[in-house]
Scaffold this active site. Sequence first.
Site, PDB file in Angstrom:
ATOM      1  CB  SER A 196      -0.852   0.001   1.277  1.00  0.00           C
ATOM      2  OG  SER A 196      -1.434   1.278   1.507  1.00  0.00           O
ATOM      3  CE1 TYR A 199      -4.767  -2.128   4.885  1.00  0.00           C
ATOM      4  CE2 TYR A 199      -3.612  -0.052   4.576  1.00  0.00           C
ATOM      5  CZ  TYR A 199      -4.233  -1.170   4.048  1.00  0.00           C
ATOM      6  OH  TYR A 199      -4.297  -1.337   2.691  1.00  0.00           O
TER       7      TYR A 199
HETATM    8  C1  BGC Z   1      -6.258   1.496   1.966  1.00  0.00           C
HETATM    9  C2  BGC Z   1      -7.430   2.355   1.507  1.00  0.00           C
HETATM   10  C3  BGC Z   1      -6.971   3.779   1.258  1.00  0.00           C
HETATM   11  C4  BGC Z   1      -5.710   3.833   0.417  1.00  0.00           C
HETATM   12  C5  BGC Z   1      -5.146   5.245   0.290  1.00  0.00           C
HETATM   13  C6  BGC Z   1      -5.134   1.634   0.988  1.00  0.00           C
HETATM   14  O1  BGC Z   1      -4.073   0.800   1.325  1.00  0.00           O
HETATM   15  O2  BGC Z   1      -6.681   0.145   2.085  1.00  0.00           O
HETATM   16  O3  BGC Z   1      -8.457   2.325   2.472  1.00  0.00           O
HETATM   17  O4  BGC Z   1      -8.003   4.505   0.612  1.00  0.00           O
HETATM   18  O5  BGC Z   1      -4.722   2.996   0.963  1.00  0.00           O
HETATM   19  O6  BGC Z   1      -5.088   5.919   1.514  1.00  0.00           O
END
Ligand code: BGC
Length: 283
Positions: A168, A181
């Site tokens: 991410s 996360y």
């Molecule tokens: C998350 C999303 C978020 C995006 C940008 C992703 O890894 O799961 O919820 O919108 O990152 O912030």
Amino acid sequence: MTDTASSNQSAPPLPPLPQLLTGQTALITGANSGIGEAVALAMGQAGANVAINYVAGDDAAQAVADKIAALGVKAKIYKADVSDETQVQAMFAAAIADFSTVDILVANAGLQRDAAFTSMTLAQWNTVLSVNLTGQFLCAREAVKEFLRRGVVASVSRSAGKIICMSSVHQQIPWGGHVNYATSKGGIKLMMESLAQELAPQRIRVNAIGPGAIRTPINTSAWDTQDAYDKLMTLVPYGRIGEPEDIGHVAAWLASDHADYVVGATLFVDGGMTLYPGFATNG
Ligand code: BGC
């Protein structure tokens, strides 16, 4: 700003993928919705057979398999919780028995359990770390064992196997309110890079994709109203939300021999979200 950005329309479909992966088998985790589904479809379009992992939602998983089979490749669903060692081992054994080997793993399954830090429960912390990080470890380990057993088959691919870790932008961008996360994605970065370093001599390529904001069920509240979408666009220089196939097509390329010299890289696919857009007119 473009019409697409202001109106929150889906971007038009990407051009068709070339047959980059003929004769290979890709196992995609979390593949019955969102980014995982789009990656599975893209692998199928690129000519790979596809093993579709999911943890809940048999009908959605079978629908993805049916769409992929209609492309003329093989597709099969495998129900397994990626954070459970026994289930992951059983899934790989079954997929290898069904397809004779696995050439590509896309460790995609992931979730969010958001909370302000002092109200974050241990269960929320553990669930996110177990699925997002431990799940990738368990799947990568089984994939690597199979890659090493089989070795390079030159007529199929230059490498013995490819792993793509779905990370991410939040492996790089800190994210208050989502500490579990962001921690899981930061962990994926160094797991991926360490694995890439350890396994490159065996001709196994390990890389990551770092999606930005993509139109999927994980972040519906960030794009499903015009206000939310407009606010989101202040973070995206390219001026549109990402579509799942934006990630799928990149994954198919990254798994192919066209990317044979890409080792240990994180490819951000984020419309520029990691470019500190706040600095464009400030600082
Ligand atoms: C998350 C999303 C978020 C995006 C940008 C992703 O890894 O799961 O919820 O919108 O990152 O912030």
